[in-house]
Design a protein around this motif. Sequence first.
Motif, PDB file in Angstrom:
ATOM      1  N   UNK A 101       9.721   5.587   8.531  1.00 36.02           N
ATOM      2  CA  UNK A 101      10.284   4.384   7.912  1.00 36.02           C
ATOM      3  C   UNK A 101       9.637   4.160   6.554  1.00 36.02           C
ATOM      4  N   UNK A 102      10.459   4.024   5.536  1.00 38.09           N
ATOM      5  CA  UNK A 102       9.965   3.781   4.180  1.00 38.09           C
ATOM      6  C   UNK A 102       9.509   2.327   4.066  1.00 38.09           C
ATOM      7  N   UNK A 103       8.308   2.127   3.503  1.00 39.43           N
ATOM      8  CA  UNK A 103       7.746   0.785   3.364  1.00 39.43           C
ATOM      9  C   UNK A 103       7.574   0.348   1.919  1.00 39.43           C
ATOM     10  N   UNK A 104       7.556   1.298   0.980  1.00 43.74           N
ATOM     11  CA  UNK A 104       7.441   0.914  -0.429  1.00 43.74           C
ATOM     12  C   UNK A 104       7.909   2.061  -1.309  1.00 43.74           C
ATOM     13  N   UNK A 105       8.131   1.739  -2.590  1.00 38.65           N
ATOM     14  CA  UNK A 105       8.673   2.720  -3.528  1.00 38.65           C
ATOM     15  C   UNK A 105       8.164   2.422  -4.930  1.00 38.65           C
ATOM     16  N   UNK A 106       8.008   3.458  -5.744  1.00 37.83           N
ATOM     17  CA  UNK A 106       7.691   3.308  -7.160  1.00 37.83           C
ATOM     18  C   UNK A 106       8.237   4.523  -7.898  1.00 37.83           C
ATOM     19  N   UNK A 107       8.199   4.473  -9.220  1.00 41.41           N
ATOM     20  CA  UNK A 107       8.660   5.615 -10.010  1.00 41.41           C
ATOM     21  C   UNK A 107       7.664   5.908 -11.113  1.00 41.41           C
ATOM     22  N   UNK A 108       7.591   7.177 -11.468  1.00 44.56           N
ATOM     23  CA  UNK A 108       6.814   7.607 -12.622  1.00 44.56           C
ATOM     24  C   UNK A 108       7.652   8.641 -13.356  1.00 44.56           C
ATOM     25  N   UNK A 109       8.007   8.332 -14.607  1.00 49.62           N
ATOM     26  CA  UNK A 109       8.941   9.193 -15.317  1.00 49.62           C
ATOM     27  C   UNK A 109      10.271   9.213 -14.589  1.00 49.62           C
ATOM     28  N   UNK A 110      10.766  10.408 -14.293  1.00 47.24           N
ATOM     29  CA  UNK A 110      12.031  10.550 -13.574  1.00 47.24           C
ATOM     30  C   UNK A 110      11.815  10.889 -12.100  1.00 47.24           C
ATOM     31  N   UNK A 111      10.592  10.683 -11.609  1.00 49.69           N
ATOM     32  CA  UNK A 111      10.285  10.921 -10.204  1.00 49.69           C
ATOM     33  C   UNK A 111      10.267   9.604  -9.439  1.00 49.69           C
ATOM     34  N   UNK A 112      10.846   9.612  -8.244  1.00 50.53           N
ATOM     35  CA  UNK A 112      10.776   8.478  -7.330  1.00 50.53           C
ATOM     36  C   UNK A 112       9.811   8.828  -6.201  1.00 50.53           C
ATOM     37  N   UNK A 113       8.896   7.917  -5.896  1.00 52.51           N
ATOM     38  CA  UNK A 113       7.913   8.123  -4.839  1.00 52.51           C
ATOM     39  C   UNK A 113       8.069   7.042  -3.780  1.00 52.51           C
ATOM     40  N   UNK A 114       8.006   7.428  -2.501  1.00 49.06           N
ATOM     41  CA  UNK A 114       8.023   6.464  -1.406  1.00 49.06           C
ATOM     42  C   UNK A 114       6.831   6.719  -0.493  1.00 49.06           C
ATOM     43  N   UNK A 115       6.432   5.671   0.224  1.00 48.65           N
ATOM     44  CA  UNK A 115       5.392   5.796   1.244  1.00 48.65           C
ATOM     45  C   UNK A 115       5.838   5.006   2.463  1.00 48.65           C
ATOM     46  N   UNK A 116       5.183   5.250   3.608  1.00 46.68           N
ATOM     47  CA  UNK A 116       5.603   4.528   4.795  1.00 46.68           C
ATOM     48  C   UNK A 116       4.826   4.875   6.039  1.00 46.68           C
ATOM     49  N   UNK A 117       5.516   4.829   7.171  1.00 50.32           N
ATOM     50  CA  UNK A 117       4.879   5.093   8.457  1.00 50.32           C
ATOM     51  C   UNK A 117       4.490   6.562   8.556  1.00 50.32           C
ATOM     52  N   UNK A 118       3.687   6.866   9.588  1.00 46.05           N
ATOM     53  CA  UNK A 118       3.186   8.230   9.798  1.00 46.05           C
ATOM     54  C   UNK A 118       2.429   8.746   8.582  1.00 46.05           C
ATOM     55  N   UNK A 119       1.813   7.790   7.847  1.00 47.42           N
ATOM     56  CA  UNK A 119       0.967   8.162   6.700  1.00 47.42           C
ATOM     57  C   UNK A 119       1.719   9.103   5.747  1.00 47.42           C
TER      58      UNK A 119
END
Length: 450
Positions: free
Chosen positions: A44-62
Amino acid sequence: MRKKTVGTRKLLFLICVCVLLATSVAVGQEQTSPDWNSHDFSFRVLNIMSTGQLLWVCGTDETVAVSSDNGAHWQVKHQKVDGALLLNIDFADSKFGYATGTGGLILATVDGGETWVPHSGTSETILQASFADLQHGLVRTPTSLLFTVDGGLHWTAVSVGQNEEDIKHFPYTFSLVALDGVHMAAMLKEGAAQYESQAFVFTQDSGKSWNLLNIPNVTLYSFLRSEARYWAVGTEVIHKDQPGGGYAVPVALYSSDGQKWNHSTSDLSGCKLEMCTVCNTRGCFSSNGVISRVFLEKPTYSAFPATKELTTKWASTDFTVCFVGSNLYCAALKELAQAPSSAGSPVPTVVAPGPLGAPIPQGPRCIVCGVDRIFIDKKAQGAYTIKLVLGVGKNGTVTSVEAQGAPTPEVKRRIEQQTQQWIFEPYLKDGAPINVKLNTTVSVNVIKPR
């Protein structure tokens, strides 16, 4: 006679089809617009951010994952099944990034996200975090506001000395910014919502001393780092000495040290209709459907499909905007030649974590549990206590929610949408996490639009 019967049946059939179609549209309006693409993950995705043209997500299961094609495909860069919940992810530059979460976990990368390595954290869940580099950072746990200057080997509470009593008037940590190895700051609020009064606590000497600052006549909705400066965006009351007591206008302030603040000279006309809120380094929501890039010398604007499901956890590239709701949703951006001239739909309200110094409750512990305290609805007005029946999974995320006692279906929908984003410390029985059912209440005020 038979022809009439057949004709009548055809008419009834058409009426039924029309009713079904109308019902489908009404139900569909409660869902995310078809212009938004949802993404299914094994976590499950819990947060998101971007750097340049990359999208990064973090969430459950580390888990940490990245997309280099505007959210179409995702590559997992770090994962530990049944590991911690990663609540936040950010990059200080193109190489150094960090993700933080439950159990005081801090993951860091120094190679642009290719590898993520655990670093010395705290003993408590990290609700908010900002790091300038691998050594210098600022974190908020359920009980404390802490900083480190040695990569987490030691953590020290932020203290403003003789102003310690003053800081108690601002117990909500709204946003943290570690600008560099010398400068760190936090924007504190009197209440949990973005429209509350604020003060800054900041250091100019790597935490050896901290100072408290109030900027008069402003209400600030966002505080962040952009282009090696502090930035704060909100409204400012001007012409207070004139009849009527003045009026509010959009404001963007920047500072290199946290003490001296300057007004941005950029055109903020795009913020006049709904004000600019929920900002990140890519810009601000100036309405539900428009991003205004107010940190540029000449602001630009992009449109996206308005949706009732929009949340405060969003990120964008030049071509796509994504937000975290019950799932991850992404839609195409359309560049606008100028700021919209008519008001759009309202944007979601940012809510800070619980206050510093609050007692630790017994039983399942909610670590991310914000909800708007004021709702605008033309069908109701007054104060209401809403009962929430929640299902919480083994990993601490909300699996089901029912709001009972809401005055209107729209208020019920919005409360349920927000509580779906709540996160709890996994509840343990005999040392193992279990699913739990919870009953709790929230108090809200509903007002009618002017």
